[in-house]
Design an enzyme around this catalytic site. Structure first.
Site, PDB file in Angstrom:
ATOM      1  N   TYR A   1     -10.517 -12.740  -7.368  1.00 40.27           N
ATOM      2  CA  TYR A   1     -10.651 -11.880  -8.731  1.00 40.27           C
ATOM      3  C   TYR A   1     -11.948 -11.944  -9.310  1.00 40.27           C
ATOM      4  O   TYR A   1     -12.887 -11.053  -9.389  1.00 40.27           O
ATOM      5  CB  TYR A   1      -9.566 -12.229  -9.334  1.00 40.27           C
ATOM      6  CG  TYR A   1      -9.420 -11.166 -10.820  1.00 40.27           C
ATOM      7  CD1 TYR A   1      -9.200  -9.997 -10.707  1.00 40.27           C
ATOM      8  CD2 TYR A   1      -9.836 -11.718 -11.759  1.00 40.27           C
ATOM      9  CE1 TYR A   1      -9.125  -9.331 -11.716  1.00 40.27           C
ATOM     10  CE2 TYR A   1     -10.127 -10.811 -13.199  1.00 40.27           C
ATOM     11  CZ  TYR A   1      -9.687  -9.578 -13.034  1.00 40.27           C
ATOM     12  OH  TYR A   1      -9.402  -8.863 -14.251  1.00 40.27           O
TER      13      TYR A   1
ATOM     14  N   SER B   1     -14.596  -8.290 -15.844  1.00 40.85           N
ATOM     15  CA  SER B   1     -14.059  -9.338 -16.553  1.00 40.85           C
ATOM     16  C   SER B   1     -14.889 -10.385 -17.076  1.00 40.85           C
ATOM     17  O   SER B   1     -15.902 -10.639 -16.338  1.00 40.85           O
ATOM     18  CB  SER B   1     -12.784  -9.644 -15.666  1.00 40.85           C
ATOM     19  OG  SER B   1     -12.355 -10.865 -16.204  1.00 40.85           O
TER      20      SER B   1
ATOM     21  N   GLY C   1      -6.915   4.010 -12.529  1.00 47.23           N
ATOM     22  CA  GLY C   1      -5.748   3.224 -13.192  1.00 47.23           C
ATOM     23  C   GLY C   1      -5.207   3.445 -14.576  1.00 47.23           C
ATOM     24  O   GLY C   1      -5.190   2.709 -15.570  1.00 47.23           O
ATOM     25  N   ALA C   2      -5.108   4.661 -15.063  1.00 42.26           N
ATOM     26  CA  ALA C   2      -4.786   5.266 -16.132  1.00 42.26           C
ATOM     27  C   ALA C   2      -3.181   5.264 -16.697  1.00 42.26           C
ATOM     28  O   ALA C   2      -2.970   5.792 -17.904  1.00 42.26           O
ATOM     29  CB  ALA C   2      -5.476   6.701 -16.676  1.00 42.26           C
ATOM     30  N   SER C   3      -2.462   4.989 -15.982  1.00 47.05           N
ATOM     31  CA  SER C   3      -1.010   4.878 -16.085  1.00 47.05           C
ATOM     32  C   SER C   3      -0.587   4.111 -17.549  1.00 47.05           C
ATOM     33  O   SER C   3       0.362   4.381 -17.833  1.00 47.05           O
ATOM     34  CB  SER C   3      -0.036   4.947 -15.018  1.00 47.05           C
ATOM     35  OG  SER C   3      -0.349   3.647 -14.605  1.00 47.05           O
ATOM     36  N   ARG C   4      -1.154   2.885 -17.724  1.00 47.12           N
ATOM     37  CA  ARG C   4      -0.704   1.863 -18.406  1.00 47.12           C
ATOM     38  C   ARG C   4      -1.988   1.181 -19.020  1.00 47.12           C
ATOM     39  O   ARG C   4      -3.195   1.159 -18.537  1.00 47.12           O
ATOM     40  CB  ARG C   4       0.401   1.222 -17.913  1.00 47.12           C
ATOM     41  CG  ARG C   4      -0.348   0.185 -16.737  1.00 47.12           C
ATOM     42  CD  ARG C   4       0.987  -0.318 -15.941  1.00 47.12           C
ATOM     43  NE  ARG C   4       0.692  -1.132 -14.627  1.00 47.12           N
ATOM     44  CZ  ARG C   4       0.412  -2.362 -14.732  1.00 47.12           C
ATOM     45  NH1 ARG C   4       0.778  -3.189 -15.737  1.00 47.12           N
ATOM     46  NH2 ARG C   4      -0.004  -2.972 -13.406  1.00 47.12           N
TER      47      ARG C   4
ATOM     48  N   ALA D   1     -14.648 -13.104  -7.994  1.00 50.35           N
ATOM     49  CA  ALA D   1     -15.728 -12.841  -7.141  1.00 50.35           C
ATOM     50  C   ALA D   1     -15.905 -11.405  -6.771  1.00 50.35           C
ATOM     51  O   ALA D   1     -17.118 -10.774  -7.016  1.00 50.35           O
ATOM     52  CB  ALA D   1     -15.779 -13.145  -5.675  1.00 50.35           C
TER      53      ALA D   1
ATOM     54  N   LYS E   1     -14.964  -9.238  -9.477  1.00 49.15           N
ATOM     55  CA  LYS E   1     -15.587  -8.681 -10.689  1.00 49.15           C
ATOM     56  C   LYS E   1     -17.010  -9.003 -10.965  1.00 49.15           C
ATOM     57  O   LYS E   1     -17.622  -8.315 -11.779  1.00 49.15           O
ATOM     58  CB  LYS E   1     -14.636  -9.384 -12.059  1.00 49.15           C
ATOM     59  CG  LYS E   1     -13.213  -8.731 -11.938  1.00 49.15           C
ATOM     60  CD  LYS E   1     -13.206  -7.495 -12.175  1.00 49.15           C
ATOM     61  CE  LYS E   1     -11.899  -6.611 -12.338  1.00 49.15           C
ATOM     62  NZ  LYS E   1     -11.897  -5.129 -12.579  1.00 49.15           N
TER      63      LYS E   1
ATOM     64  N   ASN F   1     -11.599   1.691 -13.759  1.00 52.28           N
ATOM     65  CA  ASN F   1     -10.888   0.910 -14.494  1.00 52.28           C
ATOM     66  C   ASN F   1      -9.681   0.181 -13.525  1.00 52.28           C
ATOM     67  O   ASN F   1      -9.481  -0.697 -13.723  1.00 52.28           O
ATOM     68  CB  ASN F   1     -10.155   1.449 -15.641  1.00 52.28           C
ATOM     69  CG  ASN F   1      -9.054   0.580 -16.324  1.00 52.28           C
ATOM     70  OD1 ASN F   1      -9.221  -0.367 -16.903  1.00 52.28           O
ATOM     71  ND2 ASN F   1      -7.660   1.018 -16.063  1.00 52.28           N
TER      72      ASN F   1
END
Length: 244
Positions: free
Chosen positions: A152, A139, A9-12, A154, A156, A87
């Site tokens: 979300y 998170s 997930g490194a694009s942004r 759960a 995390k 990530n």
């Protein structure tokens, strides 16, 4: 030979900041993206212009076959993965009773099965070399839960459990597994929130500000650095005091 880090997930957002932080330290960076190819290519180009080696690699981390193929391509172009940063993630705000089976399944697939897939792909090589670092992104909502984000929260929380258990299992192989649980960060994901909500979140943060992607990148890099060689199975939560 330079070490290689894979950032999913490194694009942004946070992922891009993590990639830039590792590049600054001389790492070769594998930039995973799922859909945003143009952003990943732009980041790779920007890092290359600064003298760093960074290459984009497409894969949906929820798909084991895609992850396997990505790992093979990374190893061919950059060598074995020394540091894995899980990530990649998605978020959604929805009343629990309105959640669909598809909402739940996709949240689990990306945010929990994704790290599982990536860990299983990199660990055989790390175990063989008797070294390696894994940093998983959770998170604060994985620590304390969030209304209207049950699925979300759960998954995390599941990432934290995965981190702690895997750290115990991988310790004898000299592999550290840790977790970063960010607070409210100024990213595209949170840009969906209205100004009033963001203002409330800022006011509820003792330091009186939202985090920046770079704040999270610093925490991730620390856990992957030699300075954290005696740290494993831990959750570091840069959140401005929002959760103490």
């Amino acid at each position: 030979m330079p070490k290689t880090v894979l950032v999913t997930g490194a694009s942004r957002g946070i992922g891009a900041a993590i990639a830039r932080r590792f590049a600054q330290e001389g790492y070769q960076v594998a930039l995973n993206f799922c859909q945003n190819q143009s952003a990943a290519q732009a980041l790779a180009g920007a890092l290359a212009a600064q003298g760093h080696k960074a290459l984009p690699f497409q894969a949906d981390v929820a798909d084991r076959a895609q992850v396997h193929n990505m790992m093979q391509r990374i190893e061919y172009h950059l060598g074995p993965v020394d540091v894995l940063v899980n990530n990649a993630g998605i978020a959604q705000q929805k009343l629990f009773c309105d959640l669909t089976a598809q909402d739940w399944q996709r949240m689990v697939a990306v945010n929990l099965t994704g790290p599982f897939n990536c860990c299983q792909e990199v660990l055989p090589g790390m175990i063989e070399r008797q070294c390696g670092k894994i940093v998983n992104l959770s998170s604060i909502w994985g620590l304390v839960g969030a209304s209207c984000e049950v699925h979300y929260s759960a998954v995390k929380a599941g990432v934290i459990g995965l981190t702690r258990a895997l750290a115990k299992e991988m310790g004898p192989s000299h592999i550290q597994v840790n977790c970063v649980a960010p607070g409210v960060v100024d990213t595209d994901m949170n840009a969906l929130l209205d100004e009033d909500t963001l203002s409330i979140l800022k006011d509820e943060t003792p330091l009186g500000m939202l985090g920046q992607p770079e704040d999270i990148a610093q925490a991730v890099y620390f856990l992957a650095s030699p300075a954290a060689d005696f740290i494993t199975g831990q959750v570091l939560s840069p959140n401005g005091g929002f959760v103490i």
